[in-house]
Design an enzyme around this catalytic site. Sequence first.
Site, PDB file in Angstrom:
ATOM      1  N   GLU A  25      49.006  -1.473 -49.317  1.00  0.00           N
ATOM      2  CA  GLU A  25      48.802  -0.436 -50.322  1.00  0.00           C
ATOM      3  C   GLU A  25      49.525   0.847 -49.949  1.00  0.00           C
ATOM      4  O   GLU A  25      50.036   1.570 -50.817  1.00  0.00           O
ATOM      5  CB  GLU A  25      47.310  -0.178 -50.492  1.00  0.00           C
ATOM      6  CG  GLU A  25      46.562  -1.368 -51.089  1.00  0.00           C
ATOM      7  CD  GLU A  25      45.057  -1.243 -50.981  1.00  0.00           C
ATOM      8  OE1 GLU A  25      44.422  -0.899 -51.988  1.00  0.00           O
ATOM      9  OE2 GLU A  25      44.527  -1.494 -49.874  1.00  0.00           O
ATOM     10  N   HIS A  83      41.218  -1.902 -56.875  1.00  0.00           N
ATOM     11  CA  HIS A  83      42.152  -2.614 -55.987  1.00  0.00           C
ATOM     12  C   HIS A  83      43.496  -2.837 -56.677  1.00  0.00           C
ATOM     13  O   HIS A  83      44.273  -3.716 -56.271  1.00  0.00           O
ATOM     14  CB  HIS A  83      41.600  -3.969 -55.540  1.00  0.00           C
ATOM     15  CG  HIS A  83      40.427  -3.887 -54.618  1.00  0.00           C
ATOM     16  ND1 HIS A  83      39.410  -4.832 -54.618  1.00  0.00           N
ATOM     17  CD2 HIS A  83      40.086  -2.994 -53.663  1.00  0.00           C
ATOM     18  CE1 HIS A  83      38.509  -4.520 -53.716  1.00  0.00           C
ATOM     19  NE2 HIS A  83      38.890  -3.398 -53.120  1.00  0.00           N
ATOM     20  N   ILE A 105      39.668 -10.871 -45.194  1.00  0.00           N
ATOM     21  CA  ILE A 105      39.179 -12.254 -45.267  1.00  0.00           C
ATOM     22  C   ILE A 105      40.268 -13.168 -45.821  1.00  0.00           C
ATOM     23  O   ILE A 105      40.551 -14.233 -45.269  1.00  0.00           O
ATOM     24  CB  ILE A 105      37.908 -12.339 -46.131  1.00  0.00           C
ATOM     25  CG1 ILE A 105      36.757 -11.551 -45.483  1.00  0.00           C
ATOM     26  CG2 ILE A 105      37.497 -13.794 -46.342  1.00  0.00           C
ATOM     27  CD1 ILE A 105      35.509 -11.445 -46.339  1.00  0.00           C
ATOM     28  N   ASN A 123      44.808   8.863 -47.670  1.00  0.00           N
ATOM     29  CA  ASN A 123      43.658   8.182 -48.279  1.00  0.00           C
ATOM     30  C   ASN A 123      42.417   8.924 -47.814  1.00  0.00           C
ATOM     31  O   ASN A 123      41.962   8.726 -46.684  1.00  0.00           O
ATOM     32  CB  ASN A 123      43.623   6.716 -47.853  1.00  0.00           C
ATOM     33  CG  ASN A 123      42.483   5.940 -48.498  1.00  0.00           C
ATOM     34  OD1 ASN A 123      41.612   6.514 -49.162  1.00  0.00           O
ATOM     35  ND2 ASN A 123      42.457   4.648 -48.302  1.00  0.00           N
ATOM     36  N   ARG A 129      27.867  -5.266 -51.476  1.00  0.00           N
ATOM     37  CA  ARG A 129      27.639  -5.153 -52.921  1.00  0.00           C
ATOM     38  C   ARG A 129      27.196  -6.494 -53.490  1.00  0.00           C
ATOM     39  O   ARG A 129      27.678  -7.540 -53.090  1.00  0.00           O
ATOM     40  CB  ARG A 129      28.903  -4.685 -53.634  1.00  0.00           C
ATOM     41  CG  ARG A 129      29.356  -3.278 -53.266  1.00  0.00           C
ATOM     42  CD  ARG A 129      30.605  -2.915 -54.045  1.00  0.00           C
ATOM     43  NE  ARG A 129      31.150  -1.622 -53.659  1.00  0.00           N
ATOM     44  CZ  ARG A 129      32.432  -1.408 -53.362  1.00  0.00           C
ATOM     45  NH1 ARG A 129      33.306  -2.404 -53.410  1.00  0.00           N
ATOM     46  NH2 ARG A 129      32.843  -0.202 -53.015  1.00  0.00           N
ATOM     47  N   ASP A 175      29.893  -8.610 -42.209  1.00  0.00           N
ATOM     48  CA  ASP A 175      31.163  -9.064 -41.671  1.00  0.00           C
ATOM     49  C   ASP A 175      31.212 -10.598 -41.721  1.00  0.00           C
ATOM     50  O   ASP A 175      30.368 -11.276 -41.129  1.00  0.00           O
ATOM     51  CB  ASP A 175      31.325  -8.572 -40.228  1.00  0.00           C
ATOM     52  CG  ASP A 175      32.733  -8.776 -39.700  1.00  0.00           C
ATOM     53  OD1 ASP A 175      33.279  -9.886 -39.858  1.00  0.00           O
ATOM     54  OD2 ASP A 175      33.289  -7.832 -39.098  1.00  0.00           O
ATOM     55  N   MET A 176      32.230 -11.142 -42.391  1.00  0.00           N
ATOM     56  CA  MET A 176      32.327 -12.587 -42.541  1.00  0.00           C
ATOM     57  C   MET A 176      32.443 -13.301 -41.200  1.00  0.00           C
ATOM     58  O   MET A 176      31.988 -14.445 -41.049  1.00  0.00           O
ATOM     59  CB  MET A 176      33.525 -12.944 -43.442  1.00  0.00           C
ATOM     60  CG  MET A 176      33.664 -14.425 -43.739  1.00  0.00           C
ATOM     61  SD  MET A 176      32.182 -15.154 -44.524  1.00  0.00           S
ATOM     62  CE  MET A 176      32.369 -14.532 -46.201  1.00  0.00           C
ATOM     63  N   ASN A 203      35.802  -6.521 -47.167  1.00  0.00           N
ATOM     64  CA  ASN A 203      34.418  -6.061 -47.326  1.00  0.00           C
ATOM     65  C   ASN A 203      34.125  -5.784 -48.801  1.00  0.00           C
ATOM     66  O   ASN A 203      33.039  -6.022 -49.293  1.00  0.00           O
ATOM     67  CB  ASN A 203      34.169  -4.815 -46.490  1.00  0.00           C
ATOM     68  CG  ASN A 203      32.703  -4.423 -46.481  1.00  0.00           C
ATOM     69  OD1 ASN A 203      31.833  -5.231 -46.181  1.00  0.00           O
ATOM     70  ND2 ASN A 203      32.420  -3.178 -46.846  1.00  0.00           N
ATOM     71  N   GLY A 204      35.138  -5.271 -49.494  1.00  0.00           N
ATOM     72  CA  GLY A 204      35.126  -5.224 -50.952  1.00  0.00           C
ATOM     73  C   GLY A 204      36.045  -6.325 -51.449  1.00  0.00           C
ATOM     74  O   GLY A 204      36.996  -6.692 -50.760  1.00  0.00           O
ATOM     75  N   ARG A 213      46.235   8.213 -52.380  1.00  0.00           N
ATOM     76  CA  ARG A 213      45.466   7.155 -53.020  1.00  0.00           C
ATOM     77  C   ARG A 213      44.396   7.847 -53.865  1.00  0.00           C
ATOM     78  O   ARG A 213      43.515   8.519 -53.348  1.00  0.00           O
ATOM     79  CB  ARG A 213      44.808   6.238 -51.988  1.00  0.00           C
ATOM     80  CG  ARG A 213      44.023   5.116 -52.664  1.00  0.00           C
ATOM     81  CD  ARG A 213      43.000   4.491 -51.753  1.00  0.00           C
ATOM     82  NE  ARG A 213      42.235   3.472 -52.478  1.00  0.00           N
ATOM     83  CZ  ARG A 213      40.990   3.137 -52.196  1.00  0.00           C
ATOM     84  NH1 ARG A 213      40.356   3.718 -51.203  1.00  0.00           N
ATOM     85  NH2 ARG A 213      40.371   2.227 -52.897  1.00  0.00           N
ATOM     86  N   GLU A 232      43.463 -12.947 -45.808  1.00  0.00           N
ATOM     87  CA  GLU A 232      44.629 -13.125 -44.941  1.00  0.00           C
ATOM     88  C   GLU A 232      44.320 -13.923 -43.681  1.00  0.00           C
ATOM     89  O   GLU A 232      45.228 -14.519 -43.087  1.00  0.00           O
ATOM     90  CB  GLU A 232      45.185 -11.751 -44.528  1.00  0.00           C
ATOM     91  CG  GLU A 232      45.747 -10.939 -45.681  1.00  0.00           C
ATOM     92  CD  GLU A 232      46.000  -9.490 -45.295  1.00  0.00           C
ATOM     93  OE1 GLU A 232      46.184  -9.227 -44.082  1.00  0.00           O
ATOM     94  OE2 GLU A 232      46.011  -8.618 -46.185  1.00  0.00           O
ATOM     95  N   ASN A 233      43.066 -13.919 -43.237  1.00  0.00           N
ATOM     96  CA  ASN A 233      42.764 -14.444 -41.906  1.00  0.00           C
ATOM     97  C   ASN A 233      41.743 -15.571 -41.845  1.00  0.00           C
ATOM     98  O   ASN A 233      41.615 -16.207 -40.798  1.00  0.00           O
ATOM     99  CB  ASN A 233      42.268 -13.298 -41.011  1.00  0.00           C
ATOM    100  CG  ASN A 233      43.321 -12.237 -40.808  1.00  0.00           C
ATOM    101  OD1 ASN A 233      44.363 -12.494 -40.216  1.00  0.00           O
ATOM    102  ND2 ASN A 233      43.062 -11.023 -41.314  1.00  0.00           N
TER     103      ASN A 233
END
Length: 427
Positions: free
Chosen positions: A401, A195, A347, A7, A256, A298-299, A226-227, A105, A349-350
């Site tokens: 991925e 994605h 985000i 990647n 974004r 960052d959340m 983040n995206g 990728r 997943e956690n």
Amino acid sequence: MNILVLNCGSSSLKFQIISTDEVAISNNTDKILAKGLIEKVGTNEAAISFKSLTTSSGSTNIYSVTKPILDHKDALYSLMEWLAMPTTIIDGISSTKDIDAIGHRTVHGSESFNSSVLINASVVSELEANIELAPLHNPANLKGIDAATEVFGKDISQVGVFDTAFHTTMPEYAYMYGIDYDLSKKHRIRRYGFHGTSHRYMGIRYRELTGKSITNTNIISLHLGNGGSIAAIKNGQSIDTTMGFTPLEGLIMGTRCGDIDPTIIEYIMQKEDKTLKQTFDLLNKKSGLFGISGISNDMRDIEENMYEGHNRSILAHDMFCYRIKKYVGAYLSIMNGADAIVFTGGIGENDSIIRHKICNDMDYIGMSLDKSLNETTIKGIEGNIAHKDSKIAVYVIPTNEELMIARDTYCIVSNKKILETYCALLL
């Protein structure tokens, strides 16, 4: 077969070495042998972090160093040197000769590629032609392909796995914009979506967990990091997605802005005396959670400040969840319902708080979460977190991925038409 998954970003190179074959794919026994990251490629202070994962002994070997890395070729030569070090212990790998194929990728395949492909001169030419559609990503992907050819030799098989390919099944009325039709066709202006490899994996893993067939896979997949993007997957195929001509459209993301009225661009330029480039930098890099909160993209930081009563963090959190919930409702409408909502990404997943906020107050469709399952399904755990009485399942599925890229590469190089349940190529 040992697959090197690459990647390549404009100034970075991430990799995994994955051992896979037909038996491994069918039984989910693929093995990650090594992984690593090189950041600040093109500088004298590139940060290298490699890790080998030896499956026989269960031990790991970590290599970390800072040194000059001039370009992506230099980065791959560093990887080759590391593989040959006596201290580097990787099952079945002692040099680059033990790498059987390379999977890349590749971000933008436009309308040219509806599946992963073996890379040859014509594929490279098409990637070059698509640079105008992905000026930040495709040049880096091409550098990675060129570097791999030089370092590993021209005879090694290389496969391109496209972020956009999964979304090529969208109907024309979903991917077209409401602008002049001839202009759209002339300049290839349409919704492409991104994605795709992650959304594809969610569909496959959902089928493995539920036993459903591909034609009976009706889910809304949420890739939230983040995206972020959402895909409406009906009968196993993407019929709509939130990202559009570029990854800027759709959800509010880390930096974004997501959906906005396009006249805002001209308005900002006039009011702030900004150039077009400066304005798009603002929308891509200084908006979203970062721009709204004024604190972070960052959340985790957003939520920490939210609980301390920081009003802009509360607003950023509310806006983030509201936009997602609105799209979920829209996609439920166009799909005439769905069997499951699937969360993935850092985000998704956690963050049990985000999942609760999105799925809460959805009584009209009979969806509800199991509070305990939602709070404990984190850090790589997967499964259905819906309440036993919920009419719609809610899954958390950690994305992979790199595994998709490795499997696609094996399928193509070996010419194995593996069941679509395990390898989502359009064979």
